[in-house]
Design a protein around this motif. Structure first.
Motif, PDB file in Angstrom:
ATOM      1  N   TRP A   1       0.935  -1.251  -0.021  1.00  0.00           N
ATOM      2  CA  TRP A   1       0.356   0.292   0.189  1.00  0.00           C
ATOM      3  C   TRP A   1       0.759   1.201  -0.125  1.00  0.00           C
ATOM      4  O   TRP A   1       1.872   1.971   1.224  1.00  0.00           O
ATOM      5  CB  TRP A   1      -0.636   0.117   0.883  1.00  0.00           C
ATOM      6  CG  TRP A   1      -2.104   1.326   1.085  1.00  0.00           C
ATOM      7  CD1 TRP A   1      -2.529   1.488   0.647  1.00  0.00           C
ATOM      8  CD2 TRP A   1      -1.908   2.050   2.431  1.00  0.00           C
ATOM      9  NE1 TRP A   1      -3.528   2.096   0.852  1.00  0.00           N
ATOM     10  CE2 TRP A   1      -3.086   2.786   1.909  1.00  0.00           C
ATOM     11  CE3 TRP A   1      -1.182   2.786   3.291  1.00  0.00           C
ATOM     12  CZ2 TRP A   1      -3.134   4.186   2.360  1.00  0.00           C
ATOM     13  CZ3 TRP A   1      -1.217   3.963   3.405  1.00  0.00           C
ATOM     14  CH2 TRP A   1      -2.030   5.005   3.620  1.00  0.00           C
TER      15      TRP A   1
ATOM     16  N   SER B   1      -2.246  11.483  -0.468  1.00  0.00           N
ATOM     17  CA  SER B   1      -3.571  12.517  -0.363  1.00  0.00           C
ATOM     18  C   SER B   1      -3.536  13.373   0.317  1.00  0.00           C
ATOM     19  O   SER B   1      -3.105  14.744  -0.404  1.00  0.00           O
ATOM     20  CB  SER B   1      -4.221  11.766   0.895  1.00  0.00           C
ATOM     21  OG  SER B   1      -3.594  12.095   1.950  1.00  0.00           O
TER      22      SER B   1
ATOM     23  N   GLU C   1      -6.530  12.830   5.457  1.00  0.00           N
ATOM     24  CA  GLU C   1      -8.164  11.454   4.019  1.00  0.00           C
ATOM     25  C   GLU C   1      -6.589  10.293   4.053  1.00  0.00           C
ATOM     26  O   GLU C   1      -7.108   9.906   4.157  1.00  0.00           O
ATOM     27  CB  GLU C   1      -7.667  12.305   2.660  1.00  0.00           C
ATOM     28  CG  GLU C   1      -7.787  11.223   1.901  1.00  0.00           C
ATOM     29  CD  GLU C   1      -8.894  11.175   1.939  1.00  0.00           C
ATOM     30  OE1 GLU C   1      -9.429  10.236   1.122  1.00  0.00           O
ATOM     31  OE2 GLU C   1     -10.010  11.292   2.173  1.00  0.00           O
TER      32      GLU C   1
ATOM     33  N   ARG D   1      -7.518   8.584   6.805  1.00  0.00           N
ATOM     34  CA  ARG D   1      -9.135   7.540   7.172  1.00  0.00           C
ATOM     35  C   ARG D   1      -7.905   6.635   5.638  1.00  0.00           C
ATOM     36  O   ARG D   1      -8.556   5.372   6.124  1.00  0.00           O
ATOM     37  CB  ARG D   1      -9.793   8.451   6.103  1.00  0.00           C
ATOM     38  CG  ARG D   1     -11.073   8.182   6.204  1.00  0.00           C
ATOM     39  CD  ARG D   1     -11.615   8.590   4.869  1.00  0.00           C
ATOM     40  NE  ARG D   1     -11.938   9.149   3.561  1.00  0.00           N
ATOM     41  CZ  ARG D   1     -12.227   7.897   3.018  1.00  0.00           C
ATOM     42  NH1 ARG D   1     -12.580   6.531   3.208  1.00  0.00           N
ATOM     43  NH2 ARG D   1     -11.515   7.783   1.084  1.00  0.00           N
ATOM     44  N   LEU D   2      -7.441   6.865   4.540  1.00  0.00           N
ATOM     45  CA  LEU D   2      -7.235   5.624   3.740  1.00  0.00           C
ATOM     46  C   LEU D   2      -6.073   4.674   4.974  1.00  0.00           C
ATOM     47  O   LEU D   2      -6.324   3.649   4.452  1.00  0.00           O
ATOM     48  CB  LEU D   2      -5.887   5.867   3.066  1.00  0.00           C
ATOM     49  CG  LEU D   2      -6.936   7.433   1.761  1.00  0.00           C
ATOM     50  CD1 LEU D   2      -5.966   8.287   0.597  1.00  0.00           C
ATOM     51  CD2 LEU D   2      -7.727   6.488   1.272  1.00  0.00           C
TER      52      LEU D   2
ATOM     53  N   HIS E   1      -7.383   0.843   5.027  1.00  0.00           N
ATOM     54  CA  HIS E   1      -6.253  -0.609   4.416  1.00  0.00           C
ATOM     55  C   HIS E   1      -6.449  -1.909   5.387  1.00  0.00           C
ATOM     56  O   HIS E   1      -6.450  -2.392   4.960  1.00  0.00           O
ATOM     57  CB  HIS E   1      -4.981   0.141   4.276  1.00  0.00           C
ATOM     58  CG  HIS E   1      -3.823  -0.493   3.684  1.00  0.00           C
ATOM     59  ND1 HIS E   1      -3.379  -1.478   2.920  1.00  0.00           N
ATOM     60  CD2 HIS E   1      -2.789  -0.824   4.893  1.00  0.00           C
ATOM     61  CE1 HIS E   1      -2.895  -2.724   2.822  1.00  0.00           C
ATOM     62  NE2 HIS E   1      -1.575  -1.427   3.990  1.00  0.00           N
TER      63      HIS E   1
END
Length: 73
Positions: free
Chosen positions: A48, A52, A57, A60-61, A65
């Motif tokens: 990953w 962002s 953000e 949050r991602l 994940h």
């Protein structure tokens, strides 16, 4: 709380990064760091790596994940 309680939040940065580096591909640590006008986000699993627009953000991602990775186990 007992005296033998341990938390990754109480580790020194080098200790934490060493434990993440030795995690063997698991999602033990995520990073969201400024990179110009964007934020680079990645995980210790090595699969990953995103950008962002804001730190919020990116966080949050990262949560998304780790929650989807945990669901696959």
């Amino acid at each position: 709380m007992s005296d033998d309680y341990e938390s990754a939040l109480e580790e020194k940065p080098l200790e934490f990064l060493t434990s993440v580096a030795n995690s063997g591909g698991s999602c033990d640590g995520q990073a969201v760091v400024p990179d110009g006008d964007r934020y680079r986000c990645w995980c210790s699993c090595g699969t990953w790596n995103v950008q962002s627009a804001t730190q919020a953000e990116g966080l949050r991602l990262a949560r998304l994940h780790t929650s989807t990775t945990e669901a696959r186990r």
